[in-house]
Design an enzyme around this catalytic site. Structure first.
Site, PDB file in Angstrom:
ATOM      1  N   CYS A  26      -5.494  73.431  52.353  1.00  0.00           N
ATOM      2  CA  CYS A  26      -6.532  73.847  51.304  1.00  0.00           C
ATOM      3  C   CYS A  26      -7.103  72.395  50.697  1.00  0.00           C
ATOM      4  O   CYS A  26      -7.945  72.509  49.835  1.00  0.00           O
ATOM      5  CB  CYS A  26      -6.083  74.677  50.216  1.00  0.00           C
ATOM      6  SG  CYS A  26      -5.663  76.244  50.922  1.00  0.00           S
ATOM      7  N   HIS A  71      -5.416  79.515  44.935  1.00  0.00           N
ATOM      8  CA  HIS A  71      -5.828  80.230  46.153  1.00  0.00           C
ATOM      9  C   HIS A  71      -4.440  81.223  46.423  1.00  0.00           C
ATOM     10  O   HIS A  71      -3.462  80.840  46.607  1.00  0.00           O
ATOM     11  CB  HIS A  71      -6.157  78.885  47.261  1.00  0.00           C
ATOM     12  CG  HIS A  71      -5.855  79.677  48.810  1.00  0.00           C
ATOM     13  ND1 HIS A  71      -6.741  81.130  48.893  1.00  0.00           N
ATOM     14  CD2 HIS A  71      -5.327  79.751  49.908  1.00  0.00           C
ATOM     15  CE1 HIS A  71      -6.681  81.323  50.132  1.00  0.00           C
ATOM     16  NE2 HIS A  71      -5.962  80.379  50.661  1.00  0.00           N
ATOM     17  N   HIS A  75      -3.293  85.053  48.569  1.00  0.00           N
ATOM     18  CA  HIS A  75      -3.622  85.810  49.705  1.00  0.00           C
ATOM     19  C   HIS A  75      -3.404  87.414  49.315  1.00  0.00           C
ATOM     20  O   HIS A  75      -2.864  88.030  49.737  1.00  0.00           O
ATOM     21  CB  HIS A  75      -2.582  85.467  50.740  1.00  0.00           C
ATOM     22  CG  HIS A  75      -3.077  84.356  51.837  1.00  0.00           C
ATOM     23  ND1 HIS A  75      -2.067  83.818  52.732  1.00  0.00           N
ATOM     24  CD2 HIS A  75      -3.938  83.316  51.346  1.00  0.00           C
ATOM     25  CE1 HIS A  75      -2.653  82.784  53.320  1.00  0.00           C
ATOM     26  NE2 HIS A  75      -3.741  82.448  52.369  1.00  0.00           N
ATOM     27  N   GLU A 128     -14.502  97.302  31.341  1.00  0.00           N
ATOM     28  CA  GLU A 128     -14.005  96.415  30.398  1.00  0.00           C
ATOM     29  C   GLU A 128     -13.744  95.002  30.900  1.00  0.00           C
ATOM     30  O   GLU A 128     -13.750  93.956  30.031  1.00  0.00           O
ATOM     31  CB  GLU A 128     -12.945  97.103  29.434  1.00  0.00           C
ATOM     32  CG  GLU A 128     -12.570  96.148  28.378  1.00  0.00           C
ATOM     33  CD  GLU A 128     -13.578  95.943  27.105  1.00  0.00           C
ATOM     34  OE1 GLU A 128     -14.468  96.700  27.061  1.00  0.00           O
ATOM     35  OE2 GLU A 128     -13.190  95.294  26.011  1.00  0.00           O
ATOM     36  N   HIS A 176      -8.391  87.336  54.305  1.00  0.00           N
ATOM     37  CA  HIS A 176      -7.715  85.959  54.301  1.00  0.00           C
ATOM     38  C   HIS A 176      -7.165  86.187  52.703  1.00  0.00           C
ATOM     39  O   HIS A 176      -5.859  86.188  52.423  1.00  0.00           O
ATOM     40  CB  HIS A 176      -8.344  84.772  54.253  1.00  0.00           C
ATOM     41  CG  HIS A 176      -7.754  83.403  54.148  1.00  0.00           C
ATOM     42  ND1 HIS A 176      -8.107  82.359  54.848  1.00  0.00           N
ATOM     43  CD2 HIS A 176      -6.779  83.208  53.379  1.00  0.00           C
ATOM     44  CE1 HIS A 176      -7.896  81.349  54.422  1.00  0.00           C
ATOM     45  NE2 HIS A 176      -6.483  81.809  53.642  1.00  0.00           N
TER      46      HIS A 176
HETATM   47 ZN   LIG Z   1      -5.029  80.529  52.582  1.00  0.00          ZN
END
Ligand SMILES: [Zn+2]
Length: 242
Positions: free
Chosen positions: A88, A106, A108, A129, A191
């Site tokens: 990433c 990040h 999953h 809300e 993903h």
């Molecule tokens: Zn990922």
């Protein structure tokens, strides 16, 4: 500074310690299991970039496992020999550069994956809300800071297609920066999700709020209620009225 000193601190909020405690928490929230997901935090004083490595079990993450890059993101100040940098990393660097982020998360999350199957190009949810935790496209004229969405607004998060390798998502991620200049998140189909904020505290709040909203949207969808329907309209979609 010795490269090992970059990850040594007794402060639980130091990025080296905070990444580890958040990875543990995210693992037990089912957001980052099987080494999936990632996190990066910019040190608020040195501006060095702390990045969780690839392939490490999140619940076992230790400060010694972390990569550290200089603030210009041109060279590693610390590279653990045992691990590869996170796949990433180019996406995180783009968020730092283009979104002026202080941290990127990040996950999953299964809720993100489910929403990417239900929604086409954009996740939408309205009149709940919890959307008040997310910034809108409006800015306060006095402070220059973003104004939060109101209860009556609709939260919209773009969805991009998944690729074989994480770094191949870069072009589509950057396209959403143009099309949704105020979004704090992008869902990747089948993903997971990328979420960023000016600080790790903000990014964590956005992540928790958005995950709650995605879970809620899946539950609404299962009952036949469009997650972005107007207040009161849900009765039209429910088979029974109580
Ligand atoms: Zn990922």
């Amino acid at each position: 500074m010795n490269s090992e000193d970059l990850i040594k601190s007794t402060d639980p909020n130091h990025p080296a310690n905070l990444i580890c405690s958040l990875c543990h928490q995210f693992y037990y929230n089912n957001w980052c299991t099987g080494t999936g997901g990632g996190i990066s935090i910019k040190h608020p004083i040195s501006n060095n970039l702390y990045i969780a490595p690839s392939g490490v079990q999140k619940e076992k993450m230790k400060p010694e496992d972390l990569f550290v890059m200089d603030p210009t993101a041109t060279k590693y100040l610390r590279q653990p020999q045992l691990y590869k940098p996170s796949a990433c990393t180019p996406l995180f660097l783009s968020c730092y550069k283009n979104k002026k982020s202080g941290a990127i998360i990040h996950t999953h999350s299964q809720h993100a994956v489910m929403c990417s199957l239900i929604f086409k190009n954009e996740f939408r949810i309205a009149n709940v809300e919890q959307i008040k935790a997310i910034p809108s496209d409006k800015v306060c004229p006095e402070t220059g800071k973003p104004i939060a969405l109101s209860y009556f607004d609709t939260l919209k998060i773009p969805i991009i297609e998944n690729m074989a390798h994480e770094d191949q998502l870069l072009d589509d991620l950057e396209k959403t920066f143009q099309e949704y200049p105020h979004t704090v998140a992008v869902i990747v189909r089948r993903h997971g999700i990328f979420i960023w904020g000016p600080t790790i505290d903000k990014a964590k709040i956005y992540n928790e709020a958005i995950d709650y909203l995605m879970e809620l949207a899946v539950k609404m969808y299962k009952l036949g209620i469009p997650p972005d329907c107007n207040i009161g309209e849900e009765k039209k979609y429910l088979n029974l009225s109580l």
